[in-house]
Design a protein around this motif. Structure first.
Motif, PDB file in Angstrom:
ATOM      1  N   HIS A  32       0.860  -1.295   0.036  1.00 58.40           N
ATOM      2  CA  HIS A  32      -0.002  -0.135  -0.208  1.00 58.40           C
ATOM      3  C   HIS A  32       0.836   1.106  -0.102  1.00 58.40           C
ATOM      4  CE1 HIS A  32      -4.104   1.035   0.019  1.00 58.40           C
ATOM      5  NE2 HIS A  32      -4.042   1.913   0.805  1.00 58.40           N
ATOM      6  N   TYR A  93     -14.966  -0.721   9.399  1.00 61.02           N
ATOM      7  CA  TYR A  93     -14.613   0.495   8.970  1.00 61.02           C
ATOM      8  C   TYR A  93     -15.939   1.377   8.690  1.00 61.02           C
ATOM      9  CZ  TYR A  93     -10.015  -0.868   7.774  1.00 61.02           C
ATOM     10  OH  TYR A  93      -8.624  -1.355   8.148  1.00 61.02           O
ATOM     11  N   LYS A 102     -11.742   9.524   3.200  1.00 62.19           N
ATOM     12  CA  LYS A 102     -10.721   9.116   2.307  1.00 62.19           C
ATOM     13  C   LYS A 102     -11.395   8.802   0.727  1.00 62.19           C
ATOM     14  CE  LYS A 102      -7.153   5.505   1.343  1.00 62.19           C
ATOM     15  NZ  LYS A 102      -6.637   4.540   2.285  1.00 62.19           N
TER      16      LYS A 102
HETATM   17  C1  HEM Z   1      -7.866   2.470  -4.186  1.00 57.04           C
HETATM   18  C2  HEM Z   1      -8.405   1.962  -2.918  1.00 57.04           C
HETATM   19  C3  HEM Z   1      -7.804   2.218  -1.751  1.00 57.04           C
HETATM   20  C4  HEM Z   1      -8.177   1.173  -0.619  1.00 57.04           C
HETATM   21  C5  HEM Z   1      -9.398   0.056  -0.870  1.00 57.04           C
HETATM   22  C6  HEM Z   1      -7.403   1.417   0.527  1.00 57.04           C
HETATM   23  C7  HEM Z   1      -7.621   1.082   1.833  1.00 57.04           C
HETATM   24  C8  HEM Z   1      -7.067   1.275   2.943  1.00 57.04           C
HETATM   25  C9  HEM Z   1      -7.045   0.519   4.249  1.00 57.04           C
HETATM   26  C10 HEM Z   1      -8.337  -0.360   4.346  1.00 57.04           C
HETATM   27  C11 HEM Z   1      -6.295   1.085   4.953  1.00 57.04           C
HETATM   28  C12 HEM Z   1      -6.108   0.789   6.532  1.00 57.04           C
HETATM   29  C13 HEM Z   1      -6.800   1.822   7.387  1.00 57.04           C
HETATM   30  C14 HEM Z   1      -6.585   1.255   8.966  1.00 57.04           C
HETATM   31  O1  HEM Z   1      -7.173   0.537   9.168  1.00 57.04           O
HETATM   32  O2  HEM Z   1      -5.555   2.008   9.577  1.00 57.04           O
HETATM   33  C15 HEM Z   1      -5.561   2.073   4.225  1.00 57.04           C
HETATM   34  C16 HEM Z   1      -4.545   2.727   4.773  1.00 57.04           C
HETATM   35  C17 HEM Z   1      -4.010   3.753   4.082  1.00 57.04           C
HETATM   36  N1  HEM Z   1      -4.101   4.197   2.886  1.00 57.04           N
HETATM   37 FE1  HEM Z   1      -5.358   3.303   1.501  1.00 57.04          FE
HETATM   38  N2  HEM Z   1      -6.761   2.595   0.026  1.00 57.04           N
HETATM   39  C18 HEM Z   1      -6.734   2.871  -1.250  1.00 57.04           C
HETATM   40  C19 HEM Z   1      -6.381   3.780  -1.847  1.00 57.04           C
HETATM   41  C20 HEM Z   1      -5.441   4.673  -1.346  1.00 57.04           C
HETATM   42  C21 HEM Z   1      -4.647   5.842  -1.865  1.00 57.04           C
HETATM   43  C22 HEM Z   1      -4.969   6.221  -3.236  1.00 57.04           C
HETATM   44  C23 HEM Z   1      -3.983   6.512  -0.863  1.00 57.04           C
HETATM   45  C24 HEM Z   1      -2.926   7.693  -1.226  1.00 57.04           C
HETATM   46  C25 HEM Z   1      -2.574   8.299  -2.261  1.00 57.04           C
HETATM   47  C26 HEM Z   1      -3.836   5.622   0.304  1.00 57.04           C
HETATM   48  C27 HEM Z   1      -3.284   5.671   1.260  1.00 57.04           C
HETATM   49  C28 HEM Z   1      -3.211   5.164   2.577  1.00 57.04           C
HETATM   50  C29 HEM Z   1      -2.510   5.282   3.617  1.00 57.04           C
HETATM   51  C30 HEM Z   1      -1.080   6.447   3.801  1.00 57.04           C
HETATM   52  C31 HEM Z   1      -2.608   4.458   4.594  1.00 57.04           C
HETATM   53  C32 HEM Z   1      -2.063   4.212   6.039  1.00 57.04           C
HETATM   54  C33 HEM Z   1      -1.063   3.048   5.932  1.00 57.04           C
HETATM   55  C34 HEM Z   1      -0.420   2.668   7.207  1.00 57.04           C
HETATM   56  O3  HEM Z   1      -0.985   3.153   8.134  1.00 57.04           O
HETATM   57  O4  HEM Z   1       0.438   1.865   7.178  1.00 57.04           O
HETATM   58  N3  HEM Z   1      -4.697   4.593   0.102  1.00 57.04           N
HETATM   59  N4  HEM Z   1      -6.046   2.189   2.934  1.00 57.04           N
END
Ligand code: HEM
Length: 155
Positions: A32, A93, A102
């Motif tokens: 991710h 969520y 988001k």
């Molecule tokens: C395209 C579909 C996407 C899905 C389904 C998705 C889903 C998720 C989920 C489920 C989490 C975990 C949240 C948690 O429980 O803390 C997450 C974390 C995160 N997402 Fe996404 N996301 C998507 C796109 C993006 C995009 C486009 C970005 C940035 C440009 C992004 C940046 C992040 C970041 C920075 C985190 C925190 C990661 C961490 O704590 O290690 N995500 N995302």
């Protein structure tokens, strides 16, 4: 909507992911972050160029064409890794407003990217006011999605 998320959380794929050891989730998070870097790096490069900094020897359109594939590869990696992180806890969520913020902002970011941003960054010469406003909006929406992603876990 909540019923749908509960059904997703109880799906065969979600329980398969849930049964994997913790490294599986950790690797999904690493992917991710890798996807995030692939999406945000060209946005930063091109926004700096639109603001007159960075790779000034290349034109905005040269940089946009050269990096376009990174953005879509990054979004594909984010969608796949995000789904792996999301599915086993889908219903968890649902009540989280940062999660919804988001995805609404992600929709805005992608729409902006394929319309306004694409038309401006393909121009040979961009008027200064349009260049500055495009850079500011691009940086705001994509860093906004990233910060919202990070804050989901704190809410
Ligand atoms: C395209 C579909 C996407 C899905 C389904 C998705 C889903 C998720 C989920 C489920 C989490 C975990 C949240 C948690 O429980 O803390 C997450 C974390 C995160 N997402 Fe996404 N996301 C998507 C796109 C993006 C995009 C486009 C970005 C940035 C440009 C992004 C940046 C992040 C970041 C920075 C985190 C925190 C990661 C961490 O704590 O290690 N995500 N995302």
């Amino acid at each position: 909507m909540n019923e749908l998320l509960i059904a997703l959380q109880n799906s065969a794929l979600a329980s398969f992911i849930g049964k994997q050891n913790h490294l599986f989730g950790a690797v999904a998070q690493l992917f991710h972050i890798a996807g995030l870097i692939l999406v945000v790096s060209p946005v930063v490069l091109i926004s700096l160029r639109l603001l007159g900094f960075g790779l000034v020897k290349q034109s905005v359109s040269e940089l946009a064409v050269a990096t376009a594939r990174w953005t879509w590869t990054g979004l594909a990696i984010l969608a796949l890794s995000g789904t792996v992180i999301f599915l086993p806890a889908a219903a968890h969520y649902y009540p989280n407003p940062i999660f919804w913020f988001k995805f609404i902002l992600l929709g805005v970011a992608v729409l902006f990217h394929v319309t306004w941003y694409r038309s401006v960054t393909r121009q040979k010469a961009v008027r200064p006011l349009l260049a500055r406003s495009t850079a500011i909006v691009a940086l705001s929406v994509w860093f906004g999605v990233a910060y919202a992603g990070r804050f989901i876990g704190f809410y």
